[in-house]
Write a protein that holds these residues in place. Structure first.
Motif, PDB file in Angstrom:
ATOM      1  N   VAL A   1      -8.367  -2.583   3.447  1.00 49.10           N
ATOM      2  CA  VAL A   1      -8.410  -4.027   3.665  1.00 49.10           C
ATOM      3  C   VAL A   1      -9.844  -4.399   4.010  1.00 49.10           C
ATOM      4  CG1 VAL A   1      -7.578  -5.982   5.007  1.00 49.10           C
ATOM      5  CG2 VAL A   1      -6.025  -4.101   4.440  1.00 49.10           C
ATOM      6  N   HIS A   2     -10.404  -5.340   3.292  1.00 50.23           N
ATOM      7  CA  HIS A   2     -11.812  -5.700   3.431  1.00 50.23           C
ATOM      8  C   HIS A   2     -11.919  -7.172   3.831  1.00 50.23           C
ATOM      9  CE1 HIS A   2     -12.589  -1.941   1.208  1.00 50.23           C
ATOM     10  NE2 HIS A   2     -11.582  -2.341   0.436  1.00 50.23           N
ATOM     11  N   LEU A   3     -12.346  -7.409   5.060  1.00 51.55           N
ATOM     12  CA  LEU A   3     -12.592  -8.776   5.530  1.00 51.55           C
ATOM     13  C   LEU A   3     -14.025  -9.132   5.151  1.00 51.55           C
ATOM     14  CD1 LEU A   3     -10.882  -8.674   9.063  1.00 51.55           C
ATOM     15  CD2 LEU A   3      -9.896  -9.352   6.860  1.00 51.55           C
ATOM     16  N   LEU A   4     -14.184  -9.966   4.165  1.00 49.93           N
ATOM     17  CA  LEU A   4     -15.504 -10.240   3.590  1.00 49.93           C
ATOM     18  C   LEU A   4     -16.297 -11.271   4.371  1.00 49.93           C
ATOM     19  CD1 LEU A   4     -14.471 -10.447  -0.188  1.00 49.93           C
ATOM     20  CD2 LEU A   4     -15.229  -8.428   1.115  1.00 49.93           C
ATOM     21  N   GLY A   5     -15.633 -12.003   5.283  1.00 44.86           N
ATOM     22  CA  GLY A   5     -16.321 -13.072   5.990  1.00 44.86           C
ATOM     23  C   GLY A   5     -16.521 -14.277   5.084  1.00 44.86           C
ATOM     24  N   VAL A   6     -17.370 -15.201   5.528  1.00 39.74           N
ATOM     25  CA  VAL A   6     -17.650 -16.407   4.746  1.00 39.74           C
ATOM     26  C   VAL A   6     -18.452 -16.026   3.509  1.00 39.74           C
ATOM     27  CG1 VAL A   6     -18.791 -18.647   4.747  1.00 39.74           C
ATOM     28  CG2 VAL A   6     -17.606 -17.852   6.806  1.00 39.74           C
ATOM     29  N   ARG A   7     -17.982 -16.477   2.360  1.00 42.81           N
ATOM     30  CA  ARG A   7     -18.647 -16.141   1.104  1.00 42.81           C
ATOM     31  C   ARG A   7     -18.993 -17.401   0.327  1.00 42.81           C
ATOM     32  NH1 ARG A   7     -18.927 -10.293   0.271  1.00 42.81           N
ATOM     33  NH2 ARG A   7     -19.562 -10.924  -1.832  1.00 42.81           N
TER      34      ARG A   7
ATOM     35  N   ALA B   1       0.813  -1.215   0.000  1.00 39.63           N
ATOM     36  CA  ALA B   1       0.000   0.000   0.000  1.00 39.63           C
ATOM     37  C   ALA B   1       0.846   1.265   0.000  1.00 39.63           C
ATOM     38  CB  ALA B   1      -0.936  -0.007   1.205  1.00 39.63           C
ATOM     39  N   GLU B   2       2.041   1.187   0.567  1.00 38.04           N
ATOM     40  CA  GLU B   2       2.933   2.354   0.570  1.00 38.04           C
ATOM     41  C   GLU B   2       3.407   2.694  -0.832  1.00 38.04           C
ATOM     42  OE1 GLU B   2       6.092   1.372   3.172  1.00 38.04           O
ATOM     43  OE2 GLU B   2       4.882   1.523   5.012  1.00 38.04           O
ATOM     44  N   ARG B   3       3.521   1.679  -1.697  1.00 36.72           N
ATOM     45  CA  ARG B   3       4.058   1.865  -3.043  1.00 36.72           C
ATOM     46  C   ARG B   3       2.964   1.925  -4.111  1.00 36.72           C
ATOM     47  NH1 ARG B   3       6.992  -1.909  -0.235  1.00 36.72           N
ATOM     48  NH2 ARG B   3       9.186  -1.401   0.166  1.00 36.72           N
ATOM     49  N   VAL B   4       1.819   1.347  -3.789  1.00 32.90           N
ATOM     50  CA  VAL B   4       0.678   1.360  -4.719  1.00 32.90           C
ATOM     51  C   VAL B   4      -0.493   2.002  -3.979  1.00 32.90           C
ATOM     52  CG1 VAL B   4      -0.722  -0.021  -6.302  1.00 32.90           C
ATOM     53  CG2 VAL B   4       1.560  -0.829  -5.655  1.00 32.90           C
ATOM     54  N   PRO B   5      -0.567   3.317  -3.992  1.00 36.71           N
ATOM     55  CA  PRO B   5      -1.498   4.038  -3.102  1.00 36.71           C
ATOM     56  C   PRO B   5      -2.968   3.684  -3.277  1.00 36.71           C
ATOM     57  CG  PRO B   5       0.124   5.523  -4.054  1.00 36.71           C
ATOM     58  CD  PRO B   5       0.268   4.229  -4.781  1.00 36.71           C
ATOM     59  N   ASP B   6      -3.380   3.216  -4.456  1.00 35.14           N
ATOM     60  CA  ASP B   6      -4.800   2.927  -4.672  1.00 35.14           C
ATOM     61  C   ASP B   6      -5.133   1.446  -4.546  1.00 35.14           C
ATOM     62  OD1 ASP B   6      -3.297   2.400  -6.911  1.00 35.14           O
ATOM     63  OD2 ASP B   6      -4.845   3.001  -8.350  1.00 35.14           O
ATOM     64  N   ALA B   7      -4.185   0.609  -4.095  1.00 32.53           N
ATOM     65  CA  ALA B   7      -4.423  -0.833  -3.997  1.00 32.53           C
ATOM     66  C   ALA B   7      -5.349  -1.174  -2.832  1.00 32.53           C
ATOM     67  CB  ALA B   7      -3.105  -1.574  -3.837  1.00 32.53           C
ATOM     68  N   HIS B   8      -6.109  -2.288  -2.990  1.00 40.17           N
ATOM     69  CA  HIS B   8      -6.990  -2.788  -1.937  1.00 40.17           C
ATOM     70  C   HIS B   8      -6.740  -4.287  -1.763  1.00 40.17           C
ATOM     71  CE1 HIS B   8      -9.956   0.569  -1.194  1.00 40.17           C
ATOM     72  NE2 HIS B   8      -9.246   1.041  -2.212  1.00 40.17           N
ATOM     73  N   LEU B   9      -7.062  -4.777  -0.571  1.00 44.27           N
ATOM     74  CA  LEU B   9      -6.951  -6.199  -0.253  1.00 44.27           C
ATOM     75  C   LEU B   9      -8.315  -6.714   0.172  1.00 44.27           C
ATOM     76  CD1 LEU B   9      -5.387  -8.846   0.462  1.00 44.27           C
ATOM     77  CD2 LEU B   9      -4.952  -7.833   2.714  1.00 44.27           C
ATOM     78  N   ILE B  10      -8.760  -7.828  -0.435  1.00 48.04           N
ATOM     79  CA  ILE B  10     -10.006  -8.467  -0.020  1.00 48.04           C
ATOM     80  C   ILE B  10      -9.689  -9.888   0.459  1.00 48.04           C
ATOM     81  CG2 ILE B  10     -11.468  -7.063  -1.515  1.00 48.04           C
ATOM     82  CD1 ILE B  10     -11.557  -9.348  -3.526  1.00 48.04           C
ATOM     83  N   ILE B  11     -10.249 -10.258   1.611  1.00 49.93           N
ATOM     84  CA  ILE B  11     -10.028 -11.586   2.177  1.00 49.93           C
ATOM     85  C   ILE B  11     -11.376 -12.232   2.427  1.00 49.93           C
ATOM     86  CG2 ILE B  11      -9.059 -12.922   4.090  1.00 49.93           C
ATOM     87  CD1 ILE B  11      -7.044 -10.683   4.536  1.00 49.93           C
TER      88      ILE B  11
END
Length: 356
Positions: free
Chosen positions: A225-231, A192-202
């Motif tokens: 960072v998005h914790l999506l829960g059980v999907r 995220a420090e190097r790619v300012p618009d990046a997101h993480l989904i788990i």
């Protein structure tokens, strides 16, 4: 296996219900529920032994340690010609009792002891000293429809308000220690420090969620960072990811990895268990050391920066996953093993199989 002419019964030893005859599951496979509530439960096991003898079952196939230990005695008492045991994820370091039982009881007592990866097979032989002649290797098969995985819409991006050009790193797995999602969060903070618009989904949940939520807050990446829960929509999660990360400390033959490959996603994964073999030693993805957030971050960032390379990796991964891990191919390998163990003439038809 049923489509190949075998008669298959799945026996769930634990769980609600004590049906004396198998009931039809929605898949068409028969299911026998023993209703076992304790490890011993002699009445439940006796019910299974009677079924094995009455139905003249050809192959008893046990899965994982809890069933594997019972398989040799159940097979003998039930008069079953062939007994097979499978260990789905080898994590026995330090568990001396399990090693000894595999070495002196399960290994000698079954006709084949199956590992789900070459590395697991090696550890069975070298650490547990299971007789080499008993060890076989058959990986996990792809359970989802490959076309569903390859053609899923990227609806998770819409759900989170992320446009098609936003770099997204995805992961699928339980939030428990061996999956090492904390390492992924640490790595993503560096990305995220190097790619300012990046997101993480788990996608996934588990006992470590509170700890990971605190870690996300401490690293200051809560909005990304998005914790999506059980999907249930795993194909959509994968389709919404530019890169899929698997930071695990230990794996056997992970279905999540095979699904990501089938979806054509470039993968960064740790060099553990069966992962290197599935990724063809890095030809179909990037391998990094476990518990190394710096290496994981660098690999993820490189794929986000080089979209052409990422696309090529995704293409060769999808080709390999369909060719090597399709469920029809894996079922054929199991059928061949059963028949080799049952008879050498190859003329046996319609084996009766029960899985516990």
């Amino acid at each position: 296996l049923a489509d190949r002419g075998e008669h298959v019964v799945v026996c769930a030893s634990r769980g609600v219900g004590r049906n004396r005859e198998p009931i039809a599951h929605e898949t068409g496979v028969d299911v026998l529920m023993l209703g076992r509530t304790r490890m011993l439960s002699p009445l439940a096991w006796a019910r299974l032994v009677r079924y094995l003898r009455r139905e003249r079952v050809d192959v008893l196939h046990a899965h994982m340690y809890g069933s594997n230990v019972w398989a040799p005695v159940l097979g003998r008492l039930g008069g079953v010609p062939v007994v097979v045991a499978t260990e789905h994820s080898w994590t026995y370091e330090g568990q001396r009792v399990r090693q000894l039982l595999d070495r002196f009881w399960v290994g000698p007592g079954v006709d084949a002891f199956v590992a789900v990866s070459p590395e697991d097979a090696r550890r069975m032989a070298e650490i547990e000293k299971v007789p080499a002649g008993k060890i076989r290797m058959i990986p996990t098969g792809l359970l989802r429809d490959p076309d569903e995985l390859a053609g899923a819409p990227a609806t998770v991006r819409d759900e989170l308000g992320l446009g098609p050009d936003v770099p997204v790193v995805g992961a699928v797995g339980h939030l428990r220690p061996m999956k090492a999602m904390d390492v992924l969060v640490d790595a993503f903070a560096r990305v995220a420090e190097r790619v300012p618009d990046a997101h993480l989904i788990i996608a996934g949940d588990g006992p470590l969620r509170p700890d990971i939520e605190r870690q996300i807050a401490a690293l200051g990446v809560g909005e990304r960072v998005h914790l999506l829960g059980v999907r249930e929509d795993v194909p959509a999660v994968l389709a919404s990811s530019d890169v899929v990360a698997m930071p695990s400390d230990s794996e056997g033959s992970p279905i999540a990895l095979i699904e990501a490959m089938t979806a054509g996603r470039p993968v960064v994964a740790t060099r553990v268990g069966g992962v290197p073999a599935i990724l063809d030693e890095g030809r179909c993805g990037v391998l990094v050391p476990p518990r190394d957030p710096g290496a994981l971050a660098a690999a993820v960032q490189s794929l986000l920066a080089d979209r052409d390379r990422a696309e090529r990796l995704g293409e060769v991964a999808a080709e390999r996953a369909r060719a090597e891990y399709g469920i029809a191919r894996i079922a054929a390998r199991w059928s061949e093993l059963y028949r080799d163990l049952y008879s050498t003439d190859g003329g046996v038809q319609g084996l009766s199989l029960i899985h516990i």
